[in-house]
Motif scaffolding. Structure first.
Motif, PDB file in Angstrom:
ATOM      1  N   TRP A   1       0.828  -1.208   0.000  1.00 44.76           N
ATOM      2  CA  TRP A   1       0.000   0.000   0.000  1.00 44.76           C
ATOM      3  C   TRP A   1       0.862   1.257   0.000  1.00 44.76           C
ATOM      4  O   TRP A   1       0.627   2.188  -0.753  1.00 44.76           O
ATOM      5  CB  TRP A   1      -0.905   0.015   1.245  1.00 44.76           C
ATOM      6  CG  TRP A   1      -2.015  -0.987   1.200  1.00 44.76           C
ATOM      7  CD1 TRP A   1      -2.398  -1.744   0.138  1.00 44.76           C
ATOM      8  CD2 TRP A   1      -2.887  -1.338   2.278  1.00 44.76           C
ATOM      9  NE1 TRP A   1      -3.453  -2.549   0.471  1.00 44.76           N
ATOM     10  CE2 TRP A   1      -3.788  -2.323   1.781  1.00 44.76           C
ATOM     11  CE3 TRP A   1      -3.011  -0.932   3.598  1.00 44.76           C
ATOM     12  CZ2 TRP A   1      -4.789  -2.882   2.572  1.00 44.76           C
ATOM     13  CZ3 TRP A   1      -4.002  -1.490   4.394  1.00 44.76           C
ATOM     14  CH2 TRP A   1      -4.881  -2.457   3.890  1.00 44.76           C
ATOM     15  N   ASN A   2       1.852   1.269   0.875  1.00 41.18           N
ATOM     16  CA  ASN A   2       2.686   2.468   1.041  1.00 41.18           C
ATOM     17  C   ASN A   2       3.506   2.779  -0.219  1.00 41.18           C
ATOM     18  O   ASN A   2       3.570   3.929  -0.663  1.00 41.18           O
ATOM     19  CB  ASN A   2       3.619   2.281   2.236  1.00 41.18           C
ATOM     20  CG  ASN A   2       4.405   3.538   2.546  1.00 41.18           C
ATOM     21  OD1 ASN A   2       3.830   4.554   2.918  1.00 41.18           O
ATOM     22  ND2 ASN A   2       5.721   3.483   2.388  1.00 41.18           N
TER      23      ASN A   2
ATOM     24  N   PHE B   1      -0.252   4.291  -2.254  1.00 41.64           N
ATOM     25  CA  PHE B   1      -0.382   5.618  -1.654  1.00 41.64           C
ATOM     26  C   PHE B   1       0.819   6.528  -1.931  1.00 41.64           C
ATOM     27  O   PHE B   1       0.930   7.603  -1.351  1.00 41.64           O
ATOM     28  CB  PHE B   1      -0.599   5.485  -0.140  1.00 41.64           C
ATOM     29  CG  PHE B   1      -1.914   4.833   0.207  1.00 41.64           C
ATOM     30  CD1 PHE B   1      -3.101   5.520   0.066  1.00 41.64           C
ATOM     31  CD2 PHE B   1      -1.948   3.528   0.663  1.00 41.64           C
ATOM     32  CE1 PHE B   1      -4.317   4.925   0.385  1.00 41.64           C
ATOM     33  CE2 PHE B   1      -3.162   2.918   0.982  1.00 41.64           C
ATOM     34  CZ  PHE B   1      -4.343   3.624   0.838  1.00 41.64           C
TER      35      PHE B   1
ATOM     36  N   GLU C   1      -3.679  10.027   2.673  1.00 40.86           N
ATOM     37  CA  GLU C   1      -3.016   9.585   3.912  1.00 40.86           C
ATOM     38  C   GLU C   1      -4.024   9.158   4.977  1.00 40.86           C
ATOM     39  O   GLU C   1      -3.743   8.265   5.776  1.00 40.86           O
ATOM     40  CB  GLU C   1      -2.113  10.704   4.435  1.00 40.86           C
ATOM     41  CG  GLU C   1      -0.916  10.966   3.544  1.00 40.86           C
ATOM     42  CD  GLU C   1       0.019  12.019   4.122  1.00 40.86           C
ATOM     43  OE1 GLU C   1      -0.319  12.613   5.159  1.00 40.86           O
ATOM     44  OE2 GLU C   1       1.088  12.238   3.530  1.00 40.86           O
TER      45      GLU C   1
ATOM     46  N   GLN D   1      -4.994   5.659   4.073  1.00 39.80           N
ATOM     47  CA  GLN D   1      -3.887   4.748   4.340  1.00 39.80           C
ATOM     48  C   GLN D   1      -3.753   4.430   5.823  1.00 39.80           C
ATOM     49  O   GLN D   1      -3.666   3.265   6.211  1.00 39.80           O
ATOM     50  CB  GLN D   1      -2.576   5.338   3.826  1.00 39.80           C
ATOM     51  CG  GLN D   1      -1.386   4.394   4.063  1.00 39.80           C
ATOM     52  CD  GLN D   1      -0.067   4.961   3.582  1.00 39.80           C
ATOM     53  OE1 GLN D   1       0.015   6.135   3.209  1.00 39.80           O
ATOM     54  NE2 GLN D   1       0.968   4.151   3.587  1.00 39.80           N
TER      55      GLN D   1
END
Length: 347
Positions: free
Chosen positions: A249-250, A254, A273, A276
């Motif tokens: 994901w990071n 994102f 953010e 996330q």
């Protein structure tokens, strides 16, 4: 001349006898009985007793047919059955062959029709007793068959469990060193395996192989084991993926890389953010729930929640320009409670 009450009773008894005969035929001709009848002395004995009961029912049916078709319009029933009804007037011995031997078995049935006196009412009492004998024999036959059917099911469960266990042992081979590995370096799949094995599986397996349990309980436990084993066997790849979901994901979802007009290197920008951070909290919650699940149904449910969460995150990133997504992102920035995050993400 016979009164209407007797005629009505004969019609009722004939109907009852037909029902009895149909019930006996149904169980005697069922595939299980035909296939297994000679597989056990007890089972074959019960089959022969039921067959003998049917012969009595057939004899009664012939009597009813004579009465209802006019055979006694010009004959006396009392004179015709002066010494009772042939086949129903004596105590019987059942003889049959099994595995090359001749077996003689007393037919334990105390009712007989030995005289002409009130013969229709004698038949009524006889038929009632014959129904009870048939029901008892059919019940015992069904119980004997159930034992064989259950044993076949257990044998099938053993084969499935053996295959699944071999596959799991291969896929989770590193679990044998679980205690010696730094917990931070242990994969999520191994953590799940170790948790289930320690809390649930070892206890269920110990009970399952305990011969003192009933067959029904063994079948129940065997199916429960298969549920857990099938989960571990078929979902290891996704369980390992959960380990890297935060990083995926990071780094991939994102984080957006845009062209930099002043440098050859791309500009790195974080997006959504709020989504996330909230998704990370919810992922940790689901993973912990899965690790501590108390039932097989729960572990499937928790994994499904993680799959749905990942799909939802990917959808939101793909549609990040939408106002509704931006609004959701703002709402999730300060949210820390899993249940509220779940509702906001519509999971």
């Amino acid at each position: 001349m016979y009164n209407n009450e007797e005629d009505s009773l004969v019609a009722h008894l004939s109907k009852e006898n037909n029902i009895l005969n149909d019930s006996i035929n149904e169980i005697m001709n069922s595939p299980n009985v035909v296939f297994r009848a000679e597989s056990s002395d007890t089972l074959f004995k019960q089959y022969q007793v039921l067959k003998h009961v049917k012969s009595k029912s057939d004899t009664l049916q012939k009597v009813f047919e004579k009465i209802t078709t006019g055979f006694f319009d010009y004959r006396s029933r009392n004179q015709f059955y002066y010494n009772g009804i042939p086949g129903l007037a004596e105590f019987d011995t059942i003889k049959y062959f099994l595995k090359g031997d001749t077996i003689s078995l007393p037919f334990n049935f105390n009712h007989r029709i030995t005289s002409f006196d009130n013969i229709i009412y004698q038949i009524s009492n006889y038929l009632q007793a014959l129904q009870e004998k048939a029901n008892s024999t059919m019940s015992n036959l069904s119980k004997s068959l159930k034992i064989y059917e259950n044993q076949e099911i257990i044998d099938s469960l053993d084969r499935v469990l053996s295959s699944l266990q071999s596959s799991i042992n291969e896929k989770y081979s590193e679990a044998s060193n679980f205690e010696d590995i730094d917990n931070s370096k242990v994969s999520f799949s191994i953590k799940v395996y170790h948790s289930l094995h320690k809390r649930i599986l070892s206890g269920i397996k110990k009970k399952y192989i305990n011969n003192s349990l009933s067959q029904e309980k063994m079948i129940e436990l065997g199916n429960t084991l298969i549920c857990y084993y099938a989960f571990l066997d078929s979902n290891k790849t996704y369980l390992d993926r959960i380990d890297n979901m935060h990083k995926y994901w990071n780094d991939s979802l994102f984080t957006v890389y845009r062209d930099n007009p002043f440098d050859f290197r791309k500009l790195q920008t974080k997006i959504l953010e709020g989504v996330q951070n909230a998704s990370n909290i919810l992922l940790n919650h689901y993973a912990n729930q899965l690790l501590n699940a108390k039932t097989c149904e729960q572990i499937y449910n928790e994994l499904n929640k993680i799959i749905l969460l990942n799909n939802r995150v990917e959808f939101l990133v793909k549609n990040m320009e939408l106002d509704i997504v931006q609004k959701l992102n703002r709402a999730l920035r300060r949210e820390r409670v899993p249940n509220r995050i779940e509702r906001l993400l519509e999971l």
